[in-house]
Each structure stands twice: as C-alpha cells, then as structure tokens.
Design a protein around this motif. Structure first.
Motif, PDB file in Angstrom:
ATOM      1  N   GLU A   1      20.647   6.195  27.835  1.00 22.97           N
ATOM      2  CA  GLU A   1      19.783   5.396  27.836  1.00 22.97           C
ATOM      3  C   GLU A   1      18.846   6.304  29.084  1.00 22.97           C
ATOM      4  N   VAL A   2      17.162   5.986  28.709  1.00 21.88           N
ATOM      5  CA  VAL A   2      16.508   6.950  29.916  1.00 21.88           C
ATOM      6  C   VAL A   2      15.416   6.115  30.276  1.00 21.88           C
ATOM      7  N   ILE A   3      15.679   4.977  31.243  1.00 17.93           N
ATOM      8  CA  ILE A   3      14.762   4.546  32.394  1.00 17.93           C
ATOM      9  C   ILE A   3      13.552   4.894  33.578  1.00 17.93           C
ATOM     10  N   SER A   4      12.376   4.858  33.902  1.00 24.10           N
ATOM     11  CA  SER A   4      12.140   5.560  35.010  1.00 24.10           C
ATOM     12  C   SER A   4      11.598   4.721  35.745  1.00 24.10           C
ATOM     13  N   LEU A   5      12.159   4.645  37.258  1.00 22.65           N
ATOM     14  CA  LEU A   5      12.872   3.513  38.673  1.00 22.65           C
ATOM     15  C   LEU A   5      11.664   2.865  38.590  1.00 22.65           C
ATOM     16  N   GLN A   6      10.267   2.719  38.324  1.00 24.41           N
ATOM     17  CA  GLN A   6       9.647   1.868  38.317  1.00 24.41           C
ATOM     18  C   GLN A   6       9.995   0.879  37.641  1.00 24.41           C
ATOM     19  N   ALA A   7      10.286   0.602  36.060  1.00 24.75           N
ATOM     20  CA  ALA A   7      10.475   0.012  35.432  1.00 24.75           C
ATOM     21  C   ALA A   7      11.507  -0.702  36.200  1.00 24.75           C
ATOM     22  N   LEU A   8      13.310  -0.007  36.508  1.00 28.24           N
ATOM     23  CA  LEU A   8      14.154  -0.362  36.794  1.00 28.24           C
ATOM     24  C   LEU A   8      14.195  -1.364  37.778  1.00 28.24           C
ATOM     25  N   GLU A   9      13.136  -0.677  38.863  1.00 26.21           N
ATOM     26  CA  GLU A   9      12.596  -1.896  39.882  1.00 26.21           C
ATOM     27  C   GLU A   9      12.171  -2.562  39.005  1.00 26.21           C
ATOM     28  N   LYS A  10      11.277  -3.603  37.963  1.00 23.49           N
ATOM     29  CA  LYS A  10      11.168  -4.493  37.751  1.00 23.49           C
ATOM     30  C   LYS A  10      11.682  -5.222  36.675  1.00 23.49           C
ATOM     31  N   VAL A  11      13.117  -4.826  36.235  1.00 22.14           N
ATOM     32  CA  VAL A  11      13.968  -5.592  35.745  1.00 22.14           C
ATOM     33  C   VAL A  11      15.121  -5.704  36.404  1.00 22.14           C
ATOM     34  N   ASN A  12      15.435  -5.164  38.187  1.00 19.23           N
ATOM     35  CA  ASN A  12      15.961  -5.533  38.325  1.00 19.23           C
ATOM     36  C   ASN A  12      14.984  -7.284  39.487  1.00 19.23           C
ATOM     37  N   LEU A  13      14.129  -6.481  39.364  1.00 18.06           N
ATOM     38  CA  LEU A  13      13.766  -8.116  40.083  1.00 18.06           C
ATOM     39  C   LEU A  13      13.693  -9.444  38.907  1.00 18.06           C
ATOM     40  N   GLN A  14      13.145  -9.013  37.882  1.00 18.89           N
ATOM     41  CA  GLN A  14      13.246 -10.489  36.661  1.00 18.89           C
ATOM     42  C   GLN A  14      14.150 -10.206  36.037  1.00 18.89           C
ATOM     43  N   GLY A  15      15.527  -9.253  35.427  1.00 15.93           N
ATOM     44  CA  GLY A  15      16.757  -9.704  35.285  1.00 15.93           C
ATOM     45  C   GLY A  15      16.777 -10.576  35.117  1.00 15.93           C
ATOM     46  N   THR A  16      16.989 -11.689  35.462  1.00 14.95           N
ATOM     47  CA  THR A  16      18.604 -12.620  36.221  1.00 14.95           C
ATOM     48  C   THR A  16      19.307 -13.601  35.089  1.00 14.95           C
ATOM     49  N   GLU A  17      19.653 -13.296  33.626  1.00 17.21           N
ATOM     50  CA  GLU A  17      20.520 -13.682  33.057  1.00 17.21           C
ATOM     51  C   GLU A  17      21.480 -12.502  32.953  1.00 17.21           C
ATOM     52  N   SER A  18      22.635 -13.076  32.767  1.00 16.38           N
ATOM     53  CA  SER A  18      23.785 -12.263  33.576  1.00 16.38           C
ATOM     54  C   SER A  18      23.974 -11.369  32.209  1.00 16.38           C
ATOM     55  N   ARG A  19      23.143 -10.913  31.557  1.00 21.14           N
ATOM     56  CA  ARG A  19      23.213  -9.688  30.175  1.00 21.14           C
ATOM     57  C   ARG A  19      22.401  -8.890  30.784  1.00 21.14           C
ATOM     58  N   HIS A  20      21.770  -9.329  31.476  1.00 24.33           N
ATOM     59  CA  HIS A  20      20.988  -8.299  32.281  1.00 24.33           C
ATOM     60  C   HIS A  20      21.323  -7.521  33.511  1.00 24.33           C
ATOM     61  N   ARG A  21      22.298  -8.596  34.262  1.00 21.18           N
ATOM     62  CA  ARG A  21      22.411  -7.836  35.667  1.00 21.18           C
ATOM     63  C   ARG A  21      23.775  -7.126  34.798  1.00 21.18           C
ATOM     64  N   GLU A  22      24.716  -7.871  33.793  1.00 19.83           N
ATOM     65  CA  GLU A  22      25.283  -6.466  33.374  1.00 19.83           C
ATOM     66  C   GLU A  22      25.243  -5.187  32.516  1.00 19.83           C
ATOM     67  N   HIS A  23      24.096  -5.605  31.954  1.00 19.10           N
ATOM     68  CA  HIS A  23      24.009  -4.399  30.613  1.00 19.10           C
ATOM     69  C   HIS A  23      22.695  -3.572  30.834  1.00 19.10           C
ATOM     70  N   VAL A  24      22.599  -3.980  32.215  1.00  9.56           N
ATOM     71  CA  VAL A  24      21.041  -3.265  33.262  1.00  9.56           C
ATOM     72  C   VAL A  24      20.317  -2.925  32.537  1.00  9.56           C
ATOM     73  N   THR A  25      19.806  -2.018  31.341  1.00 12.00           N
ATOM     74  CA  THR A  25      18.420  -1.916  31.034  1.00 12.00           C
ATOM     75  C   THR A  25      18.032  -2.895  29.690  1.00 12.00           C
ATOM     76  N   TYR A  26      18.841  -3.910  29.136  1.00 13.08           N
ATOM     77  CA  TYR A  26      18.637  -4.739  28.561  1.00 13.08           C
ATOM     78  C   TYR A  26      17.432  -5.779  28.989  1.00 13.08           C
ATOM     79  N   TYR A  27      17.223  -6.293  29.958  1.00 11.46           N
ATOM     80  CA  TYR A  27      15.916  -7.094  29.796  1.00 11.46           C
ATOM     81  C   TYR A  27      14.449  -6.354  29.309  1.00 11.46           C
ATOM     82  N   ALA A  28      14.260  -5.159  29.519  1.00 13.40           N
ATOM     83  CA  ALA A  28      13.941  -3.751  28.741  1.00 13.40           C
ATOM     84  C   ALA A  28      13.661  -3.988  27.560  1.00 13.40           C
ATOM     85  N   TYR A  29      15.040  -3.889  27.051  1.00 12.20           N
ATOM     86  CA  TYR A  29      14.590  -3.690  25.614  1.00 12.20           C
ATOM     87  C   TYR A  29      14.274  -5.548  24.778  1.00 12.20           C
ATOM     88  N   GLU A  30      14.793  -6.435  25.335  1.00 15.88           N
ATOM     89  CA  GLU A  30      14.149  -7.875  25.046  1.00 15.88           C
ATOM     90  C   GLU A  30      12.905  -7.704  25.199  1.00 15.88           C
TER      91      GLU A  30
END
Length: 241
Positions: free
Chosen positions: A137-166
């Motif tokens: 998987e490829v993700i920009s640092l800016q996007a990963l920062e957004k995911v880290n801030l907004q991805g609060t569900e356990s699946r987001h914390r475990e699967h890293v990029t999942y919030y972005a795909y959702e």
C-alpha cells in the motif's frame, strides 16, 4: 520524494506465533520481505516497525545483526506506530508492507511508486485483483496524519490505512491498473497459518537461493502445481471488525 517502506512485524500472531522469524529457504521469512522491499525502485529506506513488547526484542536483534533499520512503537495501535515511524524517517510517502508476506511483489510496488510520482496523491487504488500476500500500500505522510487523527475505530488503528479506503472521498487518489499476471485472487501467498507456511516453504524450495524470484514466476509455479496451491486454498482471512 522520500519513499520509505515500513514493514510491520511482531512475534505475537494468534494463529502462527513467531512466524516472521520462522525459517524459509536458507534464511527466515523476515529476510525475504526485507530483501524484496530493498528491490523496490525509488525506495530510499526500508524500516522494520515492531512493538515495544519484550517478545519483539528478537526482531530488533535480527535487524541489528543484519544491518536493517528498526523502529519500536505501540503493539496494539499499529497506526500510531506507523505514523511516528514515518515522521522519524522523514517520509513523504509510506509503503506499507506486512512481514508475513515473503514474496511481496517489488515490481508491482515499483509501478505504484511511479504512478505516485507521475500523479502525486494521498493514496493509490488498484484496478483489479491480486493474490493475497503480494500487495503493497502507498499513502502520503499528510494522508497518514489525517488518518491518525480521524481514524478512531479499532479497525482503523489495527489496519493503518483502512480509514482512508472507507472515506476515499476525503482523499486524493491515483489509480493503477494491475498487470494481468496478478489476476489470480484465489491464490494465498502469505503466512498466516501452518498451511500457508507449508506453501511458502515449497515455493522457497522450488526457487532455492533466490529470495528475489519474481512474483510472476511464483504465481505461475502455483498455477502449474495445483497440489501445492490447494494446501491452503481453504483458509479464510480473518474478517476486519
């Protein structure tokens, strides 16, 4: 652009504990993954990101012995581990790789980077299907920062990029049409169970002393060897919850 391949690795697997350091060929699974990631064109750094748990000292020690960069962070919050690691290595883009995929497709990953260089975006989306265990998987640092801030569900914390795909509508995306040789999603080329491990052992034996055999050749071997590919054909991937 600084493309950093971050390989998540831990000893605590529920179905196959310690799998990332289990023998494969004349080395171990993690060595296959690292070596293949080092073949990805335009990757500037390959880092193994493991946890701070005592049991993962073995992974850090392996990295030290083999001159591989190692980062240690949260065991359960894999997203946070990735984000802090990506910051530490001054990443512009992160390639997410899991350490239980010894035949990860470095040629595909190189195409993904090229697509991102040509059309800089937050995330890359595949057009097509792929055997389990070959994807990056490829993700920009800016996007990963957004995911880290907004991805609060356990699946987001475990699967890293999942919030972005959702929530693709909140990110810029570049698409990549997958090479035809990858169009065999029925194949499992990963190590999650003893059956998976047996298949990967047979692949390593077939291509002895060749950690960087192309994924295309691995796929063709499995297509030509149905008795091998059937060993783990019944395995179901754990659902994301």
């Amino acid at each position: 652009m600084n493309f950093v391949a971050i390989i998540q690795a831990r000893m605590g697997s529920t179905r196959l504990p310690g799998k990332v350091l289990m023998p494969l060929g004349d080395t171990c699974i993690l060595d296959y993954v690292v070596t293949r990631c080092q073949k990805i064109q335009k990757v500037t750094q390959v880092v193994v990101a493991t946890s701070i748990l005592k049991q993962d000292d073995d992974i850090e020690n392996w990295c030290k012995l083999n001159g591989v960069s190692c980062f240690r962070g949260s065991e359960e919050d894999v997203l946070e581990r990735y984000y802090v690691c990506a910051q530490n290595y001054k990443s512009d883009y992160i390639l997410r790789v899991t350490a239980d995929c010894p035949f990860v497709d470095y040629e595909l990953a190189s195409l993904m980077i090229e697509a991102m260089v040509t059309n800089p975006s937050d995330i890359l989306l595949y057009e097509g299907q792929i055997p389990r265990g070959l994807a990056v998987e490829v993700i920009s640092l800016q996007a990963l920062e957004k995911v880290n801030l907004q991805g609060t569900e356990s699946r987001h914390r475990e699967h890293v990029t999942y919030y972005a795909y959702e929530n693709k509508e909140n990110f810029t995306c570049v698409s990549l049409k997958l090479p035809k040789y990858l169009d065999h999603p029925q194949l499992r080329i990963t190590v999650d169970t003893p059956e998976d491990y047996e298949v990967c052992q047979l692949i390593a034996e077939k291509f002895v002393d060749n950690k960087t055999i192309s994924s295309a050749e691995v796929i063709q071997y499995l297509l030509n060897s149905p008795k091998v590919s059937e060993i783990n054909a019944h395995i179901e991937q754990k659902p994301v919850i």
